[in-house]
Design a protein around this motif. Sequence first.
Motif, mmCIF file in Angstrom:
data_model
loop_
_atom_site.group_PDB
_atom_site.id
_atom_site.type_symbol
_atom_site.label_atom_id
_atom_site.label_comp_id
_atom_site.label_asym_id
_atom_site.label_seq_id
_atom_site.Cartn_x
_atom_site.Cartn_y
_atom_site.Cartn_z
ATOM 1 N N THR A 1 -4.514 3.191 1.779
ATOM 2 C CA THR A 1 -4.216 4.525 1.265
ATOM 3 C C THR A 1 -4.462 4.563 -0.241
ATOM 4 O O THR A 1 -4.870 5.588 -0.779
ATOM 5 C CB THR A 1 -2.777 4.925 1.635
ATOM 6 O OG1 THR A 1 -2.679 4.918 3.063
ATOM 7 C CG2 THR A 1 -2.414 6.299 1.119
ATOM 8 N N HIS B 1 -4.798 6.174 6.237
ATOM 9 C CA HIS B 1 -5.933 5.471 6.845
ATOM 10 C C HIS B 1 -5.597 4.883 8.222
ATOM 11 O O HIS B 1 -6.199 3.879 8.615
ATOM 12 C CB HIS B 1 -6.463 4.389 5.885
ATOM 13 C CG HIS B 1 -5.526 3.245 5.681
ATOM 14 N ND1 HIS B 1 -5.931 1.933 5.725
ATOM 15 C CD2 HIS B 1 -4.200 3.204 5.441
ATOM 16 C CE1 HIS B 1 -4.901 1.132 5.497
ATOM 17 N NE2 HIS B 1 -3.842 1.873 5.324
ATOM 18 N N HIS B 2 -4.628 5.476 8.927
ATOM 19 C CA HIS B 2 -4.339 5.027 10.293
ATOM 20 C C HIS B 2 -5.062 5.914 11.317
ATOM 21 O O HIS B 2 -5.312 7.079 11.044
ATOM 22 C CB HIS B 2 -2.833 5.051 10.556
ATOM 23 C CG HIS B 2 -2.077 4.073 9.701
ATOM 24 N ND1 HIS B 2 -1.566 4.412 8.473
ATOM 25 C CD2 HIS B 2 -1.801 2.773 9.884
ATOM 26 C CE1 HIS B 2 -0.991 3.355 7.947
ATOM 27 N NE2 HIS B 2 -1.114 2.331 8.775
ATOM 28 N N ASP C 1 -3.303 -4.581 1.190
ATOM 29 C CA ASP C 1 -3.820 -4.115 2.487
ATOM 30 C C ASP C 1 -5.130 -4.799 2.889
ATOM 31 O O ASP C 1 -5.590 -4.615 4.012
ATOM 32 C CB ASP C 1 -3.997 -2.586 2.502
ATOM 33 C CG ASP C 1 -2.885 -1.906 3.292
ATOM 34 O OD1 ASP C 1 -1.788 -2.475 3.366
ATOM 35 O OD2 ASP C 1 -3.117 -0.812 3.851
ATOM 36 N N ASP D 1 0.244 6.998 3.569
ATOM 37 C CA ASP D 1 0.207 5.754 4.351
ATOM 38 C C ASP D 1 0.949 5.831 5.685
ATOM 39 O O ASP D 1 1.397 4.821 6.191
ATOM 40 C CB ASP D 1 0.704 4.568 3.503
ATOM 41 C CG ASP D 1 0.137 3.236 4.003
ATOM 42 O OD1 ASP D 1 -1.010 3.223 4.490
ATOM 43 O OD2 ASP D 1 0.850 2.211 3.924
ATOM 44 N N ASP E 1 0.831 -1.208 0.000
ATOM 45 C CA ASP E 1 0.000 0.000 0.000
ATOM 46 C C ASP E 1 0.867 1.261 0.000
ATOM 47 O O ASP E 1 0.563 2.238 -0.688
ATOM 48 C CB ASP E 1 -0.920 -0.035 1.235
ATOM 49 C CG ASP E 1 -1.971 1.056 1.196
ATOM 50 O OD1 ASP E 1 -2.440 1.398 0.088
ATOM 51 O OD2 ASP E 1 -2.350 1.550 2.273
HETATM 52 MN MN MN Z 1 -1.857 1.015 4.358
#
Ligand code: MN
Length: 360
Positions: A154, A134-135, A190, A108, A35
């Motif tokens: 991501t 996306h964390h 992912d 990411d 990703d």
């Molecule tokens: Mn990722």
Amino acid sequence: MLSSVLDPQIVAQAEALLRQTQKPVIFTHIAPDGDAMGSSLAMYHWLCKGEWRMANSESSKSVTVVVPNAYPDFLAWMPGAESIVVFEGNEEQASRIIAEADLHICLDFNDPKRIGPVGEKLLLNPCPKILVDHHLNPVSFATVAISHPEASSTCELVYRLMADIQKSQTDELCLTNAIATCLYTGLMTDTGNFSYNSNNPDLYEMIAGLLRAGVNKDEIYNAVFNQWSPDRLRLTGYCLYRKMRLFPEHHLAVIALSHAELKEFHFKSGDTEGIVNLPLQIRDVYYSILLREEPAKPGTTHPRIKFSFRSQGDRPVNVYASEVFRGGGHMNASGGELYGSLQSAMNRLLATYPKYLKKE
Ligand code: MN
Ligand code: 5GP
């Protein structure tokens, strides 16, 4: 039609920065995965002259992707990988490029600490920064932040960003084969080849778009998942046969690998990727933890113990990772680290898991 997810105002701000930039640098996290590489290289191709499909953006951009350390061999085939600047070993060149950039694009990861010493260089340059990630729990350092922890990857967010920006120009999303191939790689890796985080129907609309752009999904699968060395497969077998410990009361499996063991199997970066997922195939195992010892770096005294956490369903591991192992990540996939011996790291795990992992 994709549902609209990104805030139009934030997209407009990102678009303005992407249009203006002449010298952007794209960053992604340590030990880049599919990703990280996919989102960075898709953005790279999109911004490079000839692939940027927006009106009034014909001027040439000098785009660089900087990764903190080497990417694994199984991603080296990705289009554009040969142009990546690896910071470790090229500190001087990479630092100059980062300092001279007029835009930083962070993909990411959501905390400059997740890119090691590169993070310090990034913060030294006051240029605008776009974050796409996306964390959970982003640290606030970006000028424009597209942060969606509910997204699969991501690459999904980069796809959405490209689609939203291009929508104002044309009805059809114009993706080159290179961009589409990079985005597909991140979506696929992912989500464990669409086996988790992949219930959103939009994902399959995106895949249809990527296939229309000429992606060969079977070839990508083979390039990423079926290129193991014999040593890597043997190491995996060794982990399962000799090293896996089960703690049935808490539905937990633990594998701890010393540096000496890794050396025996001629360990290369990426060789332990995915091993932590395997114990989850056992009936009634819902948590899996992998510990890997890295020797002390020159000038330091303690080895680094890298932790990987995986879980199934409504059983978060990110709280455990962040409170006990100075890490974090997603609800079902997190990481962390401790400095010290493998045995002391294991002791810490044994003393704490009953508090953090559910019995039922
Ligand atoms: Mn990722
Ligand atoms: P992995 O086990 O594959 O290294 O990491 C799984 C997930 O946890 C990744 O999405 C990664 O972003 C996150 N992660 C891994 N190591 C760390 C860490 O040291 N700190 C934080 N905050 N997240 C991590």
